[in-house]
Design an enzyme around this catalytic site. Structure first.
Site, PDB file in Angstrom:
ATOM      1  CB  THR A  17      -0.926   0.006   1.234  1.00  0.00           C
ATOM      2  OG1 THR A  17      -1.768  -1.145   1.182  1.00  0.00           O
ATOM      3  CG2 THR A  17      -1.784   1.260   1.274  1.00  0.00           C
ATOM      4  CE  LYS A  38      -5.868  -4.608  -0.224  1.00  0.00           C
ATOM      5  NZ  LYS A  38      -4.514  -5.003  -0.621  1.00  0.00           N
ATOM      6  CB  SER A  42      -9.731  -9.363   4.850  1.00  0.00           C
ATOM      7  OG  SER A  42      -8.436  -9.836   4.561  1.00  0.00           O
ATOM      8  CG  ASP A  56      -4.241  -2.001   2.878  1.00  0.00           C
ATOM      9  OD1 ASP A  56      -3.582  -1.466   3.786  1.00  0.00           O
ATOM     10  OD2 ASP A  56      -4.075  -3.180   2.518  1.00  0.00           O
ATOM     11  CD  GLU A 117      -2.236  -2.683  -1.678  1.00  0.00           C
ATOM     12  OE1 GLU A 117      -1.888  -3.314  -0.659  1.00  0.00           O
ATOM     13  OE2 GLU A 117      -2.841  -1.595  -1.643  1.00  0.00           O
ATOM     14  N   GLY A 118      -2.550  -6.076  -4.983  1.00  0.00           N
ATOM     15  CA  GLY A 118      -3.023  -7.388  -4.570  1.00  0.00           C
ATOM     16  C   GLY A 118      -3.147  -7.505  -3.061  1.00  0.00           C
ATOM     17  CB  ALA A 119      -5.092  -9.515  -0.849  1.00  0.00           C
ATOM     18  N   GLY A 120      -1.867  -9.801   0.185  1.00  0.00           N
ATOM     19  CA  GLY A 120      -0.830 -10.767   0.530  1.00  0.00           C
ATOM     20  C   GLY A 120       0.162 -10.962  -0.603  1.00  0.00           C
ATOM     21  CG  ASN A 177       8.581  -0.856   2.826  1.00  0.00           C
ATOM     22  OD1 ASN A 177       8.983   0.293   2.931  1.00  0.00           O
ATOM     23  ND2 ASN A 177       7.549  -1.306   3.522  1.00  0.00           N
TER      24      ASN A 177
END
Length: 226
Positions: A17, A38, A42, A56, A117-120, A177
């Site tokens: 994010t 996205k 969750s 996010d 933006e993906g999740a995980g 990051n």
């Protein structure tokens, strides 16, 4: 025609994010109209008014100056901090597999560039039978991989690169990051070069929330890359 970039990560909490919003801001500064999508999110929190908030989604909403509705940024939000299909089941719901893909269609033609933006990570479950990698393949934008900077990231990053290549997903590059800052970790000095050499994928640079504002730009012309 809307161009795009699919931002994935080596894990949850690696800074997808943060990186997505930075790219959006840099593109907007360059005069490019940007959207952020996205497919599912969750893990709910409460805002100052005690209302449900998905951090996010809120970050993306503000990065886009509040111009676009939150429900277009992320049309499927679930309360529990679990993988989307598990979080949905806890609410007696199911992830809408078609909406994971079709939710991106609303943005096409409205913006020059769409950041997804993906999740995980790539193998994070999105339904009972599909993963983020499947969604990325269907949306057909090149990947930007976000990884941690510190010790252990070589393995995680190379695994992500290998999964992407095994599924025919093109990779634009990697961003590392540094959050939380790992100044006492000697691996932070060697990891960028090691990952670039071993993966044969460009490492665009290092970002981190502990950096000065002037240090956050990666010096990448995102408009030319996407």
């Amino acid at each position: 025609m809307t161009r795009g970039l699919f931002i994935t990560g080596t894990d949850t909490g690696v800074g997808k994010t943060f990186v997505t919003t930075r790219i959006a801001q840099e593109l907007q500064t360059a005069g490019v109209s940007v959207g952020i999508y996205k497919p599912a999110c969750s893990g709910v929190e409460a805002n100052e008014a005690g209302e449900p908030m998905w951090e996010d989604v809120d970050a993306h909403f503000h990065a886009l100056d509040g111009v676009f509705p939150r429900e277009r940024i992320c049309p499927q939000c679930f309360h529990a901090p679990l993988a989307p299909p598990v979080a949905a089941l806890a609410e007696g719901r199911c992830v809408d597999a078609d909406l994971l893909r079709s939710g991106a269609d609303w943005w096409r033609g409205r913006v020059d560039v769409l950041l997804i933006e993906g999740a995980g990570g790539l193998l994070c479950p999105m339904t009972e039978s599909t993963t983020i990698a499947d969604v990325a393949a269907d949306l057909a934008f090149p990947l930007l991989i976000v990884a941690r900077l510190g010790l252990g990231t070589i393995n995680h990053t190379l695994l992500t690169v290998e999964v992407a290549r095994s599924r025919g997903l093109p990779i634009t590059g990697i961003v590392l990051n540094d959050h939380p800052p790992q100044s006492d970790d000697p691996a932070t000095k060697t990891n960028p070069e090691e990952i670039a050499r071993r993966s044969n994928v460009p490492v665009f640079g290092v970002v981190g929330s502990g950096m000065l504002e002037s240090e956050l730009g990666l010096g990448v012309d995102w408009n030319a890359i996407i």
